[in-house]
Enzyme design. Structure first.
Site, short mmCIF file in Angstrom:
data_model
loop_
_atom_site.label_atom_id
_atom_site.label_comp_id
_atom_site.label_asym_id
_atom_site.label_seq_id
_atom_site.Cartn_x
_atom_site.Cartn_y
_atom_site.Cartn_z
N GLU A 14 -5.14 81.17 -17.62
CA GLU A 14 -3.85 80.71 -17.11
C GLU A 14 -3.80 79.20 -16.84
O GLU A 14 -2.78 78.55 -17.07
CB GLU A 14 -3.46 81.45 -15.82
N HIS A 66 -1.33 91.91 -7.06
CA HIS A 66 -0.39 92.18 -8.15
C HIS A 66 1.02 92.49 -7.63
O HIS A 66 1.78 93.16 -8.30
CB HIS A 66 -0.87 93.37 -8.99
#
Lengths: 326, 325
Positions: free
Chosen positions: A60, A129
């Site tokens: 990322e 998450h």
């Protein structure tokens, strides 16, 4: 008008912009044949090929920098960060590059990129998450931040975000992906800096964004038979905030509850609340109330999760409290 | 291809310009005319000049926090670089960027970068754009040994290799990441080039104080990359003869080590080489003096300029329209 899923509206926006402008590319993890972790980019890799849809390794930090560099050179990258929690790994390039380069490089470059990411809890995904991290981005100069709540908004805004010359953080929502709504036929664009009054009312203003907007609308419908007429204002844009629309509603109702899925401390609700205090004090008939997540990690257990995340009943309780104010 | 005498003298001229520029900055700091901090490349001029002159002017450069050498080797206007450092509105970035955040798109210089390792993925993104646009330009990204310990270095090498991006990774290994010696920070003996093998990227370690050697290796690598050969990495061994920033006391190394390294100073060794190659002392002196004069004139001119006003400070956060490259 026709009914589509929120996720399909995102897909249509991507498809239309990829087709319209060859400088639009997608960058992200598992966005190829898998179609994205939530299936949002399904079919695009097959249609546009690997030279437009750049499926990346799990990196990322660097893929965000790659999007920045490509944008500086005239491409319009749409970067997907699979879960909003993972933006922590992308943050350096967003705050130290994307948001600053146009300014600090003396306006010689622009960074027309979009970082798309689904925030919020879907139920049971747990501490890493599930977060709505809108608060991380609104304090970074040079970034536009939008968080649409309806299929109509998400399509029109994503197309505008892709065409905008500035970096845009585009907050989608996992809980909203499978929700349906009406969208106009044909092509349309929506402005990135406008809030939307989704339902007019006279008694109390509920201000929210993303996943909490449908919850606010549900609360409105539930309380209507009890003679309580709520106005629901969707912020849509978190940076900049559409203060004209916010203040007009506050001046009409005099009572405000701000609802968000992010942690209560240091969030967008606090910022909106401060702006209302600065500019609308004379119109207020009660203190501004915020409803948000507890300042705690989001537990995996569904039974525990509901104690941390804001629930419809928390909004109902806030309505009760604000009505009882002398 | 061989370098002509004129080219060699020009390289020396550029190296003296960089040295003189940074010595001037040092004196401006001590007079209180320059604020903030700045990272000098004194002793590293040969790697900057050899690499930048080894690629085409249309190839794109991405630099790091120690970028004065790269900026001046690309022949950015010395006066506007100095004005930027002095915070004047006439600088390349209106004084908003300064040393570590300077860019000149006209000269295909995509910017210095204040975050260690921050420029590496940006450079790969630029290379991706060139690939998408079917350009025959390449991107060169400079970084130090310290940046090779950042995740972005490893992630980006992996992706650049997978995607065969037109990018040259140039590590100027000056043996210290700020105060931390490579022996204690770069596992496996302090060299960066071996790391490229893990990503199937060809890499070589060269003497970075030899401008001719650097120029030749860069030229050859650039053509391989331009012809679709994928990324390569050059590790240029060098030494910063000054402190990490401004005039820090360098407690992490001995004066004996510095004295030994000073003997390898490219500005001391290169004039001897020029004499061997047939240049006259007069030509060498002219190349140096003209460089010093340019820096002196540029500095005097920039000092006369005004800083930007409130509008310069507060405008330009958002773009109204896209700036095409």
């Amino acid at each position: 008008m026709r009914e589509v899923f929120y996720s399909k509206a995102v897909n249509e926006a991507l498809d239309e912009e990829l087709s319209r402008d060859s400088s639009v590319i997608m960058i992200g993890e598992d966005i190829g044949c898998y179609g994205g972790a939530f299936g949002v980019s399904k079919g695009l890799w097959e249609k546009y090929g690997a030279e437009r849809i750049w499926e990346t390794p799990i990196s990322e930090g660097s893929i965000t920098g790659i999007a920045v560099g490509a944008a500086m050179m005239g491409m319009k990258p749409v970067l997907e960060i699979m879960f909003m929690d993972f933006v922590a790994l992308a943050l350096d390039q967003m705050m130290n590059s994307a948001g600053k380069l146009h300014y600090m490089y003396g306006e010689q470059v622009t960074v027309p990129m979009v970082l798309r990411t689904p925030g919020g809890a879907k139920g049971g995904y747990g501490p890493s998450h599930s977060q709505m991290l809108s608060n991380l981005f609104v304090g970074i100069p040079g970034l536009k931040v939008v968080a649409p709540s309806t299929p109509k908004q998400v399509k029109g805004l994503l197309k505008s975000a892709i065409r905008d010359p500035n970096p845009v953080v585009f907050i989608e929502n996992k809980r909203l992906y499978p929700q349906k709504g009406e969208i106009p036929e044909g092509e349309y664009l929506l402005p990135l800096d406008k809030a939307e009054v989704l339902s007019e009312g006279t008694d109390i203003t509920l201000i929210s964004y993303s996943s909490m907007t449908p919850v606010c609308l549900a609360v409105k419908n539930a309380l209507q038979p009890h003679g309580i007429n709520l106005e629901v204002v969707d912020l849509v844009s978190l940076q900049p905030l559409d203060t004209d629309t916010i203040f007009a509603s506050v001046r009409k109702t005099g009572r405000v509850i701000i609802v968000e899925e992010a942690c209560l401390t240091g969030g967008v609700a606090g910022e909106v609340s401060a702006l209302i205090a600065e500019h609308c004090l004379d119109s207020l008939e009660a203190p501004v109330i915020r409803v948000g997540a507890a300042d705690a990690p989001i537990p995996s257990s569904l039974d525990l999760e509901k104690f941390v995340l804001p629930q419809a009943d928390d909004i109902v309780q806030a309505v009760k409290r604000i009505r009882e104010w002398a | 291809m061989q370098l002509s005498t004129d080219q060699l003298l020009d390289f020396y001229h550029l190296m003296v310009k960089i040295r003189s520029f940074e010595e001037t900055l040092g004196s401006l700091f001590s007079k209180g005319l320059l604020g903030g901090t700045s990272h000098f490349c004194i002793g590293q001029e040969a790697s900057a000049v050899g690499v930048v002159q080894g690629v085409r002017d249309t190839d794109w450069l991405v630099s790091n926090h120690r970028g004065h050498g790269h900026l001046l080797a690309r022949r950015l206007n010395v006066y506007r670089v100095m004005a930027e450092l002095l915070g004047r509105e006439t600088g390349y970035c209106f004084g908003r960027g300064g040393s570590q955040h300077m860019c000149s798109m006209d000269e295909h210089f995509l910017g210095t970068n204040g975050i260690t390792g921050g420029g590496i993925p940006i450079a790969a993104g630029a290379a991706l754009a060139l690939k998408c646009q079917k350009s025959d330009s390449i991107v060169v990204v400079f970084f130090g040994d310290g940046a090779s310990n950042q995740g972005t270095f490893h992630e980006t090498l992996n992706i650049a290799s997978l995607w065969k991006l037109p990018i040259m990774f140039v590590c100027e290994n000056n043996l210290y990441g700020m105060s931390n010696p490579v022996k204690r920070s770069v596992a496996g003996g302090g060299k960066v080039a071996p790391r490229a093998a893990g990503y199937a990227i060809p890499a070589q370690t060269l003497e970075g104080r030899d401008v001719e050697l650097v120029w030749k290796a860069t030229r050859e690598a650039a053509e391989r990359i331009r012809n679709g050969g994928g990324p390569e990495l050059l590790e240029l061994m060098t030494y910063r003869l000054c402190g990490h920033s401004k005039s820090e006391p360098r407690v992490y190394r001995t004066r004996e080590e510095e004295d030994q390294m000073a003997k390898l100073d490219p500005l001391a060794t290169f004039p001897k080489r020029l004499l061997e190659l047939g240049c006259t002392q007069e030509q060498i002196d002219d190349a140096a003096n003209s460089a010093r004069k340019m820096v002196e004139d540029a500095t005097q001119k920039a000092l006369q300029d005004e800083p930007g006003d409130r509008h310069v400070a507060l405008s330009g956060v958002f773009a109204e329209e896209e700036v095409s490259k």
